[in-house]
Design a protein around this motif. Structure first.
Motif, short mmCIF file in Angstrom:
data_model
loop_
_atom_site.label_atom_id
_atom_site.label_comp_id
_atom_site.label_asym_id
_atom_site.label_seq_id
_atom_site.Cartn_x
_atom_site.Cartn_y
_atom_site.Cartn_z
N LYS A 33 51.14 -8.71 -3.28
CA LYS A 33 51.62 -7.55 -4.03
C LYS A 33 51.48 -6.25 -3.25
CE LYS A 33 50.96 -9.19 -8.73
NZ LYS A 33 50.28 -8.91 -10.01
N ARG A 34 50.67 -6.27 -2.20
CA ARG A 34 50.44 -5.04 -1.44
C ARG A 34 50.19 -5.40 0.01
NH1 ARG A 34 45.14 -2.06 -1.61
NH2 ARG A 34 45.49 -0.13 -0.55
N VAL A 35 50.75 -4.60 0.91
CA VAL A 35 50.56 -4.78 2.34
C VAL A 35 50.19 -3.42 2.93
CG1 VAL A 35 51.68 -5.39 4.53
CG2 VAL A 35 52.29 -6.62 2.42
N TYR A 36 49.15 -3.41 3.76
CA TYR A 36 48.81 -2.18 4.47
C TYR A 36 48.23 -2.55 5.83
CZ TYR A 36 43.99 -3.00 2.82
OH TYR A 36 42.77 -3.54 2.55
N TYR A 37 48.14 -1.58 6.72
CA TYR A 37 47.54 -1.85 8.01
C TYR A 37 46.76 -0.64 8.51
CZ TYR A 37 51.88 0.31 9.74
OH TYR A 37 52.95 1.15 9.96
N GLN A 57 42.19 -10.76 -0.45
CA GLN A 57 43.01 -10.26 0.64
C GLN A 57 43.03 -11.26 1.80
OE1 GLN A 57 42.39 -5.66 0.96
NE2 GLN A 57 40.40 -6.61 0.67
N ALA A 58 44.00 -11.11 2.66
CA ALA A 58 44.04 -11.83 3.93
C ALA A 58 44.21 -10.77 5.02
CB ALA A 58 45.18 -12.83 3.97
N ALA A 59 43.51 -10.95 6.14
CA ALA A 59 43.56 -9.98 7.23
C ALA A 59 43.88 -10.66 8.54
CB ALA A 59 42.23 -9.24 7.33
N VAL A 60 44.69 -9.98 9.36
CA VAL A 60 45.05 -10.48 10.68
C VAL A 60 45.27 -9.30 11.61
CG1 VAL A 60 47.50 -10.64 10.05
CG2 VAL A 60 46.65 -11.97 11.97
N CYS A 61 44.77 -9.39 12.83
CA CYS A 61 45.06 -8.37 13.84
C CYS A 61 46.39 -8.74 14.49
CB CYS A 61 43.96 -8.30 14.88
SG CYS A 61 42.56 -7.30 14.40
N VAL A 62 47.40 -7.97 14.21
CA VAL A 62 48.70 -8.24 14.83
C VAL A 62 48.73 -7.71 16.25
CG1 VAL A 62 49.94 -8.40 12.65
CG2 VAL A 62 49.77 -6.19 13.76
N SER A 63 47.77 -6.86 16.58
CA SER A 63 47.61 -6.36 17.94
C SER A 63 46.13 -6.03 18.13
CB SER A 63 48.46 -5.10 18.15
OG SER A 63 48.28 -4.57 19.45
N GLY A 64 45.64 -6.26 19.32
CA GLY A 64 44.26 -5.92 19.61
C GLY A 64 43.25 -6.82 18.93
N ARG A 65 42.06 -6.25 18.65
CA ARG A 65 41.02 -7.06 18.02
C ARG A 65 40.02 -6.16 17.30
NH1 ARG A 65 36.57 -9.37 22.15
NH2 ARG A 65 35.52 -7.41 22.55
N VAL A 106 45.82 -3.18 15.56
CA VAL A 106 46.58 -3.00 14.32
C VAL A 106 46.13 -4.13 13.41
CG1 VAL A 106 48.83 -2.91 13.21
CG2 VAL A 106 48.55 -1.98 15.52
N LEU A 107 45.36 -3.78 12.37
CA LEU A 107 44.83 -4.76 11.43
C LEU A 107 45.71 -4.75 10.18
CD1 LEU A 107 42.59 -6.80 10.66
CD2 LEU A 107 41.34 -4.87 9.68
N LEU A 108 46.41 -5.86 9.96
CA LEU A 108 47.31 -6.02 8.83
C LEU A 108 46.55 -6.70 7.69
CD1 LEU A 108 50.32 -5.94 7.76
CD2 LEU A 108 50.46 -8.29 8.58
N VAL A 109 46.67 -6.14 6.48
CA VAL A 109 45.98 -6.71 5.32
C VAL A 109 47.00 -6.96 4.22
CG1 VAL A 109 44.12 -6.40 3.65
CG2 VAL A 109 43.89 -5.43 5.95
N LEU A 110 46.95 -8.16 3.65
CA LEU A 110 47.82 -8.58 2.55
C LEU A 110 46.93 -8.76 1.32
CD1 LEU A 110 49.48 -11.33 4.70
CD2 LEU A 110 50.42 -9.07 4.27
N ALA A 111 47.33 -8.18 0.20
CA ALA A 111 46.49 -8.20 -1.00
C ALA A 111 47.23 -8.83 -2.16
CB ALA A 111 46.06 -6.78 -1.36
N ASP A 112 46.46 -9.46 -3.06
CA ASP A 112 47.07 -10.14 -4.21
C ASP A 112 47.27 -9.22 -5.42
OD1 ASP A 112 44.48 -9.92 -5.28
OD2 ASP A 112 44.33 -12.04 -5.81
N ASP A 113 46.95 -7.93 -5.26
CA ASP A 113 47.18 -6.99 -6.35
C ASP A 113 47.35 -5.58 -5.78
OD1 ASP A 113 47.61 -6.17 -8.95
OD2 ASP A 113 45.67 -6.86 -9.69
N TYR A 114 47.74 -4.66 -6.63
CA TYR A 114 47.96 -3.27 -6.24
C TYR A 114 46.62 -2.54 -6.12
CZ TYR A 114 52.57 -4.67 -7.78
OH TYR A 114 53.74 -5.35 -7.92
N TYR A 115 46.63 -1.40 -5.50
CA TYR A 115 45.43 -0.59 -5.34
C TYR A 115 44.87 -0.20 -6.71
CZ TYR A 115 42.39 3.31 -4.27
OH TYR A 115 41.31 4.14 -4.19
N ASP A 116 43.56 -0.36 -6.88
CA ASP A 116 42.87 0.03 -8.11
C ASP A 116 41.46 0.46 -7.72
OD1 ASP A 116 41.63 0.32 -10.56
OD2 ASP A 116 41.88 -1.77 -11.16
#
Length: 134
Positions: A33-37, A57-65, A106-116
Motif C-alpha cells: 500500500k505504500r512505497v518509500y525510499y 514492511q519489506a526492505a531492500v537496498c537497490v543501491s549501496g548498502r 538507496v534503501l527501498l521500503v514496501l509497506a502493507d499499510d499507509y502512514y499512521d
C-alpha cells in the motif's frame, strides 16, 4: 532465534543489465500500500529507531548498502543489506535501526499499510514494556 526473514527475490538479466521484480503477495508476502525510499543519508548518521504496532514492511537496498539491526525485545539480530536481490521482512513489533549507510545507498521500503503516526513506537523502553505483555 533469527529475526532475519530473507525474501526470495529473483534477479533476471543478461549482458544488457538486470531486472528485479517485487510483486504483491508473490515476492513480497503482502499487498503493498505504500512505497518509500531513503537516499542521501549522511555518513555515520543512523536511522530508524522505532517499531510498529501493526505495520509489516519489506526492505531492500537497490543501491549501496546499510546494516539493518532488528530487535524483538528479547533477541537481537543484524544483516547487511548489500544487494538489490536481498530483501528482508520487518514484522510488526520489531524494533529496527539502519546503520553504516554507504554514500550511494538507496534503501527501498514496501509497506502493507499507509502512514499512521499512531502505529509508531519511538521510545525503546515503551517498546520493551509492550513486548513483555505481547
Amino acid at each position: 532465534m533469527s529475526l532475519i526473514k530473507l525474501l526470495d527475490i529473483k534477479k533476471l538479466g543478461d549482458h544488457r543489465g538486470h531486472l528485479v521484480v517485487l510483486e504483491n503477495n508473490k515476492s513480497i508476502p503482502f499487498a503493498i500500500k505504500r512505497v518509500y525510499y531513503l537516499t542521501g543519508t549522511q555518513a555515520g548518521v543512523p536511522r530508524g529507531f522505532h517499531a510498529h504496532k501493526e505495520l509489516t514492511q519489506a526492505a531492500v537496498c537497490v543501491s549501496g548498502r546499510c546494516l539493518m539491526k532488528m530487535d524483538d525485545g528479547i533477541n537481537k539480530d543484524e544483516i547487511w543489506l548489500d544487494s538489490s536481490d536481498k530483501a528482508i521482512v520487518i514484522d510488526k513489533m520489531i524494533w529496527h535501526e539502519m546503520h553504516e549507510f554507504s554514500a550511494d545507498c538507496v534503501l527501498l521500503v514496501l509497506a502493507d499499510d499507509y502512514y499512521d503516526e499512531e502505529d509508531y513506537i519511538r521510545n525503546y523502553d515503551v517498546f520493551l514494556e509492550l513486548t513483555k505483555h505481547a
